[in-house]
Design a protein around this motif. Sequence first.
Motif, PDB file in Angstrom:
ATOM      1  N   ALA A   1       0.829  -1.210   0.000  1.00 22.12           N
ATOM      2  CA  ALA A   1       0.000   0.000   0.000  1.00 22.12           C
ATOM      3  C   ALA A   1       0.862   1.258   0.000  1.00 22.12           C
ATOM      4  O   ALA A   1       0.543   2.249  -0.670  1.00 22.12           O
ATOM      5  CB  ALA A   1      -0.925  -0.010   1.213  1.00 22.12           C
ATOM      6  N   PHE A   2       1.974   1.245   0.736  1.00 21.81           N
ATOM      7  CA  PHE A   2       2.890   2.383   0.762  1.00 21.81           C
ATOM      8  C   PHE A   2       3.504   2.607  -0.619  1.00 21.81           C
ATOM      9  O   PHE A   2       3.600   3.736  -1.102  1.00 21.81           O
ATOM     10  CB  PHE A   2       3.981   2.151   1.807  1.00 21.81           C
TER      11      PHE A   2
ATOM     12  N   THR B   1       0.975   4.154  -2.977  1.00 23.90           N
ATOM     13  CA  THR B   1       0.809   5.581  -2.665  1.00 23.90           C
ATOM     14  C   THR B   1       1.973   6.395  -3.203  1.00 23.90           C
ATOM     15  O   THR B   1       1.773   7.461  -3.800  1.00 23.90           O
ATOM     16  CB  THR B   1       0.677   5.773  -1.149  1.00 23.90           C
TER      17      THR B   1
ATOM     18  N   VAL C   1       1.758   6.634  -7.062  1.00 28.36           N
ATOM     19  CA  VAL C   1       0.703   7.550  -7.521  1.00 28.36           C
ATOM     20  C   VAL C   1       1.128   9.001  -7.332  1.00 28.36           C
ATOM     21  O   VAL C   1       0.949   9.838  -8.230  1.00 28.36           O
ATOM     22  CB  VAL C   1      -0.626   7.245  -6.793  1.00 28.36           C
ATOM     23  N   ILE C   2       1.713   9.322  -6.179  1.00 28.63           N
ATOM     24  CA  ILE C   2       2.179  10.697  -5.933  1.00 28.63           C
ATOM     25  C   ILE C   2       3.295  11.056  -6.912  1.00 28.63           C
ATOM     26  O   ILE C   2       3.317  12.158  -7.474  1.00 28.63           O
ATOM     27  CB  ILE C   2       2.630  10.858  -4.472  1.00 28.63           C
TER      28      ILE C   2
ATOM     29  N   SER D   1      -3.350  13.213   0.131  1.00 27.11           N
ATOM     30  CA  SER D   1      -2.355  12.269  -0.380  1.00 27.11           C
ATOM     31  C   SER D   1      -1.288  11.944   0.660  1.00 27.11           C
ATOM     32  O   SER D   1      -0.667  10.882   0.587  1.00 27.11           O
ATOM     33  CB  SER D   1      -1.706  12.806  -1.653  1.00 27.11           C
TER      34      SER D   1
ATOM     35  N   PRO E   1      -2.483   8.660   3.564  1.00 26.02           N
ATOM     36  CA  PRO E   1      -2.103   7.251   3.376  1.00 26.02           C
ATOM     37  C   PRO E   1      -0.590   7.051   3.309  1.00 26.02           C
ATOM     38  O   PRO E   1      -0.093   6.003   3.713  1.00 26.02           O
ATOM     39  CB  PRO E   1      -2.770   6.856   2.059  1.00 26.02           C
ATOM     40  N   LEU E   2       0.120   8.061   2.829  1.00 28.45           N
ATOM     41  CA  LEU E   2       1.580   7.940   2.774  1.00 28.45           C
ATOM     42  C   LEU E   2       2.152   7.775   4.183  1.00 28.45           C
ATOM     43  O   LEU E   2       2.974   6.889   4.432  1.00 28.45           O
ATOM     44  CB  LEU E   2       2.181   9.167   2.087  1.00 28.45           C
TER      45      LEU E   2
END
Length: 172
Positions: free
Chosen positions: A103-104, A107, A110-111, A154, A157-158
């Motif tokens: 998941a990290f 994230t 995507v960023i 954003s 979640p990061l």
Amino acid sequence: MKEIRNFKGEIVQTKGPAGRRWFRLSGEIWGMLLGLLVMTLGCLVPPRFMTAFLRLFDVRFWSWPHLLVFSALICYAVGCWHIYRNWEDYDGDEERHAKSFVAFGVTVIVILLLLVALFLSGRFFLFFRPLGTMFSTGRFSLAGFGRLALIVVSLIPLIHFGKGWISGFFEK
């Protein structure tokens, strides 16, 4: 039946023979199918489009943002492949640690893709200008609040998944 033993010689796990499915083709077959697809596209698509499409894969024409995104994607894919390969051997804590990594990584990718897309389109500084004027001169705007909300959303979640992944190293 494959038996997995520990150092004492005790049987820890047994694995049955994996059934061959249709998608378990060898690398040569997948290469041949990919080659047939490229050859079919080459015959059916106009030549100018095909040369422009194949030019995308020429590394000599990539700028540093393209190389940054590509190397990040490759590193993330290798990390996920190692997790996928060893998934059956994980206990509860290691499984949570692996899910936090996945998941990290999503994230971060995507960023990174958003920032590189802003940079390549020439809108990077234009995107952050309302934030700069909001915090430097005190002129508040709806665009500044929207960009600030996007950054905060954003970062949540990061930070959450990053904390879960990094704290997994210290729990052992």
